[in-house]
Design a protein around this motif. Structure first.
Motif, PDB file in Angstrom:
ATOM      1  N   PRO A  73       7.488 -13.997 -25.764  1.00 42.74           N
ATOM      2  CA  PRO A  73       7.444 -12.790 -24.939  1.00 42.74           C
ATOM      3  C   PRO A  73       7.999 -12.976 -23.534  1.00 42.74           C
ATOM      4  O   PRO A  73       7.836 -14.030 -22.915  1.00 42.74           O
ATOM      5  N   LEU A  74       8.650 -11.926 -23.023  1.00 42.89           N
ATOM      6  CA  LEU A  74       9.154 -11.886 -21.642  1.00 42.89           C
ATOM      7  C   LEU A  74       8.841 -10.519 -21.042  1.00 42.89           C
ATOM      8  O   LEU A  74       9.256  -9.490 -21.584  1.00 42.89           O
ATOM      9  N   ALA A  75       8.128 -10.492 -19.925  1.00 49.68           N
ATOM     10  CA  ALA A  75       7.881  -9.238 -19.200  1.00 49.68           C
ATOM     11  C   ALA A  75       8.894  -9.136 -18.065  1.00 49.68           C
ATOM     12  O   ALA A  75       8.966 -10.010 -17.200  1.00 49.68           O
ATOM     13  N   LEU A  76       9.719  -8.090 -18.053  1.00 53.21           N
ATOM     14  CA  LEU A  76      10.827  -7.976 -17.124  1.00 53.21           C
ATOM     15  C   LEU A  76      10.456  -7.304 -15.800  1.00 53.21           C
ATOM     16  O   LEU A  76      11.089  -7.549 -14.778  1.00 53.21           O
ATOM     17  N   ASN A  77       9.468  -6.412 -15.820  1.00 57.58           N
ATOM     18  CA  ASN A  77       9.102  -5.647 -14.620  1.00 57.58           C
ATOM     19  C   ASN A  77      10.298  -4.904 -14.037  1.00 57.58           C
ATOM     20  O   ASN A  77      10.516  -4.881 -12.832  1.00 57.58           O
ATOM     21  N   LYS A  78      11.103  -4.321 -14.908  1.00 54.22           N
ATOM     22  CA  LYS A  78      12.299  -3.586 -14.473  1.00 54.22           C
ATOM     23  C   LYS A  78      12.392  -2.258 -15.224  1.00 54.22           C
ATOM     24  O   LYS A  78      13.437  -1.897 -15.770  1.00 54.22           O
ATOM     25  N   GLU A  79      11.307  -1.508 -15.188  1.00 60.75           N
ATOM     26  CA  GLU A  79      11.208  -0.295 -15.994  1.00 60.75           C
ATOM     27  C   GLU A  79      12.287   0.732 -15.668  1.00 60.75           C
ATOM     28  O   GLU A  79      12.779   1.418 -16.554  1.00 60.75           O
ATOM     29  N   VAL A 153       9.362 -16.823  -4.628  1.00 58.36           N
ATOM     30  CA  VAL A 153      10.189 -16.651  -3.424  1.00 58.36           C
ATOM     31  C   VAL A 153      11.675 -16.741  -3.768  1.00 58.36           C
ATOM     32  O   VAL A 153      12.485 -15.930  -3.305  1.00 58.36           O
ATOM     33  N   VAL A 154      12.052 -17.709  -4.600  1.00 57.32           N
ATOM     34  CA  VAL A 154      13.465 -17.849  -4.966  1.00 57.32           C
ATOM     35  C   VAL A 154      13.922 -16.664  -5.809  1.00 57.32           C
ATOM     36  O   VAL A 154      15.047 -16.172  -5.655  1.00 57.32           O
ATOM     37  N   ASP A 155      13.061 -16.179  -6.693  1.00 56.56           N
ATOM     38  CA  ASP A 155      13.387 -14.972  -7.468  1.00 56.56           C
ATOM     39  C   ASP A 155      13.655 -13.791  -6.535  1.00 56.56           C
ATOM     40  O   ASP A 155      14.629 -13.053  -6.705  1.00 56.56           O
ATOM     41  N   LEU A 156      12.761 -13.614  -5.556  1.00 52.48           N
ATOM     42  CA  LEU A 156      12.918 -12.514  -4.600  1.00 52.48           C
ATOM     43  C   LEU A 156      14.189 -12.684  -3.784  1.00 52.48           C
ATOM     44  O   LEU A 156      14.951 -11.723  -3.585  1.00 52.48           O
ATOM     45  N   ALA A 157      14.442 -13.896  -3.326  1.00 47.14           N
ATOM     46  CA  ALA A 157      15.646 -14.158  -2.548  1.00 47.14           C
ATOM     47  C   ALA A 157      16.905 -13.870  -3.358  1.00 47.14           C
ATOM     48  O   ALA A 157      17.885 -13.315  -2.849  1.00 47.14           O
ATOM     49  N   ASN A 203       0.740 -10.737  -0.240  1.00 52.34           N
ATOM     50  CA  ASN A 203       1.004 -11.802  -1.205  1.00 52.34           C
ATOM     51  C   ASN A 203       2.278 -11.527  -1.983  1.00 52.34           C
ATOM     52  O   ASN A 203       2.384 -10.528  -2.697  1.00 52.34           O
ATOM     53  N   LEU A 204       3.249 -12.409  -1.854  1.00 51.70           N
ATOM     54  CA  LEU A 204       4.559 -12.218  -2.487  1.00 51.70           C
ATOM     55  C   LEU A 204       4.527 -12.350  -4.001  1.00 51.70           C
ATOM     56  O   LEU A 204       5.537 -12.091  -4.666  1.00 51.70           O
ATOM     57  N   LEU A 205       3.396 -12.746  -4.569  1.00 56.22           N
ATOM     58  CA  LEU A 205       3.288 -12.756  -6.024  1.00 56.22           C
ATOM     59  C   LEU A 205       3.068 -11.349  -6.568  1.00 56.22           C
ATOM     60  O   LEU A 205       3.161 -11.129  -7.769  1.00 56.22           O
ATOM     61  N   ASP A 206       2.806 -10.398  -5.668  1.00 55.63           N
ATOM     62  CA  ASP A 206       2.621  -8.991  -6.031  1.00 55.63           C
ATOM     63  C   ASP A 206       3.959  -8.257  -5.915  1.00 55.63           C
ATOM     64  O   ASP A 206       4.570  -8.254  -4.843  1.00 55.63           O
ATOM     65  N   PRO A 207       4.453  -7.640  -7.000  1.00 52.30           N
ATOM     66  CA  PRO A 207       5.746  -6.935  -6.953  1.00 52.30           C
ATOM     67  C   PRO A 207       5.820  -5.872  -5.858  1.00 52.30           C
ATOM     68  O   PRO A 207       6.887  -5.656  -5.276  1.00 52.30           O
ATOM     69  N   LYS A 208       4.707  -5.219  -5.539  1.00 55.77           N
ATOM     70  CA  LYS A 208       4.719  -4.205  -4.486  1.00 55.77           C
ATOM     71  C   LYS A 208       4.987  -4.829  -3.130  1.00 55.77           C
ATOM     72  O   LYS A 208       5.713  -4.262  -2.300  1.00 55.77           O
ATOM     73  N   VAL A 209       4.414  -6.000  -2.898  1.00 58.13           N
ATOM     74  CA  VAL A 209       4.641  -6.709  -1.638  1.00 58.13           C
ATOM     75  C   VAL A 209       6.094  -7.190  -1.565  1.00 58.13           C
ATOM     76  O   VAL A 209       6.711  -7.191  -0.498  1.00 58.13           O
ATOM     77  N   GLN A 210       6.649  -7.568  -2.691  1.00 56.68           N
ATOM     78  CA  GLN A 210       8.053  -7.979  -2.719  1.00 56.68           C
ATOM     79  C   GLN A 210       8.963  -6.838  -2.268  1.00 56.68           C
ATOM     80  O   GLN A 210       9.930  -7.050  -1.529  1.00 56.68           O
ATOM     81  N   ASP A 212       8.114  -4.407  -0.260  1.00 53.72           N
ATOM     82  CA  ASP A 212       7.925  -4.277   1.180  1.00 53.72           C
ATOM     83  C   ASP A 212       8.730  -5.340   1.930  1.00 53.72           C
ATOM     84  O   ASP A 212       9.340  -5.069   2.972  1.00 53.72           O
ATOM     85  N   ALA A 213       8.726  -6.558   1.387  1.00 52.00           N
ATOM     86  CA  ALA A 213       9.466  -7.647   2.029  1.00 52.00           C
ATOM     87  C   ALA A 213      10.961  -7.368   2.046  1.00 52.00           C
ATOM     88  O   ALA A 213      11.657  -7.727   3.005  1.00 52.00           O
ATOM     89  N   LYS A 214      11.477  -6.713   1.010  1.00 51.40           N
ATOM     90  CA  LYS A 214      12.897  -6.369   0.983  1.00 51.40           C
ATOM     91  C   LYS A 214      13.254  -5.437   2.139  1.00 51.40           C
ATOM     92  O   LYS A 214      14.346  -5.531   2.715  1.00 51.40           O
ATOM     93  N   GLU A 215      12.344  -4.534   2.478  1.00 46.65           N
ATOM     94  CA  GLU A 215      12.576  -3.630   3.606  1.00 46.65           C
ATOM     95  C   GLU A 215      12.586  -4.402   4.914  1.00 46.65           C
ATOM     96  O   GLU A 215      13.477  -4.243   5.752  1.00 46.65           O
TER      97      GLU A 215
END
Length: 314
Positions: A73-79, A153-157, A203-210, A212-215
């Protein structure tokens, strides 16, 4: 919870994918689905006990029972992402988790034209463009920063380097770990949007925080992140000397500061180049990892050049 009906048509497409995988002797069969389905039946159709069958859906809850049926299984989180982006993300994550070889072959079955109806099969020959860091690549970092934190962090970057923000290129830096000492070499570069919030909202492990960090990444300054992935400060100016450092020509002050802070502390720095979208990871003053945006090859090199006479901000 989304579902994918296992109709006769969809079952036939999956069987066609199985046949093509066998004909091409491919590494894996990738099923990019719109939701959960009859995992036991999928396992039977694909002979999952003998084949690597990767199931990619958008949410973790839709994968309930897939692993127990012998599937990967792979969860993409890209709905809301386009099909191509979802397919690329599935391949990248599968390579990162060592389900497939980065230079291997994959047969993918997916809905290219109509949601819920499997109508497309692709035979994909992968190359180094599909390479993302693996657990093995990052084992040397685990002693100072937990693997799950640096991976997030590297994924987000990589996302920031590849996508920018609202069509504009973005360059920024994350300094992860050894937070107290890092802050001793930092000063505020402006109003910090994260200051004052509860840790769970930083917490950057939370997609919502990620998101926010992009902004915030569009603003000047670095993110200072704890080993647990919590943004301790943002918009920080690093005050460190980069004497005796050796780096490739053309890299600007952000990269020099990133390398220097990892020599002064036990932190790891992750930098996104605004001009190219390239992500670089530094530890102990040295470049450890370089990721070029998805449409270019990823290059792993050792760099040992004298400092350039002039450098741009990037």
């Amino acid at each position: 919870m989304a579902t994918q009906r296992l109709t006769k048509h969809n079952a036939s497409m999956i069987l066609a994918g199985v046949a093509l995988k066998a004909d091409r002797n491919a590494d894996a069969l990738l099923l990019l689905l719109d939701g959960g389905t009859d995992w036991k039946r999928i396992s039977e159709l694909t002979d999952a006990s003998k084949n690597t069958v990767i199931i990619a859906v958008d949410t973790l809850e839709d994968l309930d029972g897939a692993a127990e049926a012998g599937l990967r299984p792979l969860a993409l989180n890209k709905e809301k992402a386009p099909l191509l982006e979802r397919l690329q993300e599935a391949l990248l994550e599968a390579a990162a988790d060592e389900m497939i070889r980065t230079n291997g072959e994959v047969v993918a079955v997916y809905s290219g034209f109509q949601q819920g109806r499997l109508d497309s099969i692709s035979h994909l020959q992968l190359d180094e463009r599909m390479r993302r860091f693996t657990v093995r690549d990052l084992q040397t970092l685990e002693s100072s920063v937990p693997l799950k934190t640096i991976k997030a962090v590297v994924d987000l970057a990589s996302q920031i380097g590849r996508e920018g923000r609202e069509g504009k290129a973005v360059g920024t830096m994350f300094v992860v770990g050894d937070t107290r000492k890092v802050l001793e070499h930092s000063s505020d570069g402006g109003v910090d949007p994260f200051r004052g919030y509860n840790k769970k909202h930083r917490n950057l492990l939370d997609p919502k925080v990620q998101e926010d960090a992009k902004e915030v990444a569009q603003l000047d300054g670095a993110f200072v992140v704890t080993s647990e992935g919590v943004i301790e400060r943002s918009r920080q100016m690093l005050e460190v000397s980069h004497e005796d450092l050796k780096m490739t020509k053309g890299l600007g002050s952000r990269h020099w500061a990133a390398a220097a802070i990892t020599r002064k502390t036990k932190a790891v720095s992750v930098v996104i180049s605004q001009s190219t979208g390239t992500v670089r990871l530094y530890q102990n003053g040295f470049l450890i990892l370089q990721i070029v945006p998805m449409d270019k090859a990823v290059k792993w090199q050792e760099f040992a050049f004298e400092p350039p006479q002039q450098s741009s901000e990037d």
